[in-house]
Scaffold this active site. Structure first.
Site, short mmCIF file in Angstrom:
data_model
loop_
_atom_site.label_atom_id
_atom_site.label_comp_id
_atom_site.label_asym_id
_atom_site.label_seq_id
_atom_site.Cartn_x
_atom_site.Cartn_y
_atom_site.Cartn_z
N HIS A 13 6.70 0.76 -0.63
CA HIS A 13 7.34 2.01 -0.20
C HIS A 13 7.21 2.17 1.31
O HIS A 13 6.50 1.39 1.97
CB HIS A 13 6.73 3.23 -0.91
CG HIS A 13 5.23 3.27 -0.86
ND1 HIS A 13 4.53 3.52 0.29
CD2 HIS A 13 4.29 3.05 -1.82
CE1 HIS A 13 3.23 3.47 0.02
NE2 HIS A 13 3.06 3.17 -1.25
P1 TYD Z 1 0.63 5.23 -4.30
O1 TYD Z 1 0.63 5.71 -2.89
O2 TYD Z 1 1.96 5.08 -4.98
O3 TYD Z 1 -0.20 3.89 -4.42
P2 TYD Z 1 0.13 2.45 -3.80
O4 TYD Z 1 1.03 2.66 -2.64
O5 TYD Z 1 -1.18 1.90 -3.38
O6 TYD Z 1 0.70 1.61 -4.86
O7 TYD Z 1 -0.30 6.21 -5.16
C1 TYD Z 1 -0.62 5.93 -6.51
C2 TYD Z 1 -0.92 7.26 -7.19
O8 TYD Z 1 -2.05 7.89 -6.59
C3 TYD Z 1 0.24 8.25 -7.14
O9 TYD Z 1 0.32 8.88 -8.41
C4 TYD Z 1 -0.19 9.26 -6.13
C5 TYD Z 1 -1.69 9.21 -6.14
N1 TYD Z 1 -2.29 9.44 -4.81
C6 TYD Z 1 -2.92 10.63 -4.55
O10 TYD Z 1 -2.99 11.54 -5.41
N2 TYD Z 1 -3.50 10.82 -3.32
C7 TYD Z 1 -3.45 9.87 -2.36
O11 TYD Z 1 -3.98 10.07 -1.23
C8 TYD Z 1 -2.75 8.65 -2.63
C9 TYD Z 1 -2.64 7.57 -1.60
C10 TYD Z 1 -2.20 8.46 -3.88
#
Ligand code: TYD
Length: 146
Positions: A53
């Site tokens: 993303h």
């Molecule tokens: P995401 O940013 O999509 O993870 P990655 O980019 O590492 O694959 O986040 C995964 C999940 O965690 C999503 O449901 C949102 C949650 N999240 C939070 O609640 N707080 C945060 O600071 C982050 C980074 C993610």
């Protein structure tokens, strides 16, 4: 619009010591934003990929606290891979850069310092949507210049 040359590896202070080395980061130094959030990724099963993303506003700074991993960066025009494998170096990634993290070693721990609180509406999770957003931003910048 940010491009790949705005993503850069930044050395961190390292205090070598026979008892174990020490590195640190302070507010605004040496990273170019005020830290509003810290999160970390760990226990990554072999072959898994995180991220995939871009963020409209969020800036981030990645540190491989333990082990190693690769960060694939894409500004909509070209791609590059930054390999992180030392806890005294970090990678600065500004907003509007698509990224994913891959090739995590066993026991890798990725620390991420972020410029804003978590906000789902700041994410661009679809690559086509990311490219469209860039085109729209470039178009508006051209209109302002005319
Ligand atoms: P995401 O940013 O999509 O993870 P990655 O980019 O590492 O694959 O986040 C995964 C999940 O965690 C999503 O449901 C949102 C949650 N999240 C939070 O609640 N707080 C945060 O600071 C982050 C980074 C993610």
């Amino acid at each position: 619009m940010n491009c790949l040359s705005d993503c850069r590896t930044i050395p961190l202070p390292k205090i070598p010591d026979d008892r174990g080395n020490l590195s640190f980061i302070e507010a605004g130094r040496p990273i170019p934003f005020v830290i509003k959030r810290v999160y970390w990724i760990y226990d990554v099963p072999g072959g898994e990929v995180r991220g995939g993303h871009a963020y409209k506003e969020l800036q981030e700074f990645f540190v491989a606290l333990s082990g190693s991993f690769d960060v694939m960066l894409d500004d909509g025009k070209e791609r590059k891979i930054a390999s992180l494998n030392r806890s005294y170096f970090g990678l600065y990634v500004p907003n509007m850069i698509w990224r994913h993290l891959e090739n995590f070693s066993t026991n890798a721990v990725c620390l991420i310092l972020a410029s804003k609180a978590y906000a789902e509406d700041d994410y661009l999770r679809n690559y086509e949507e990311f490219i469209k957003f860039i085109r729209e931003e470039e178009h508006s910048a051209l209109q302002v210049r005319r």
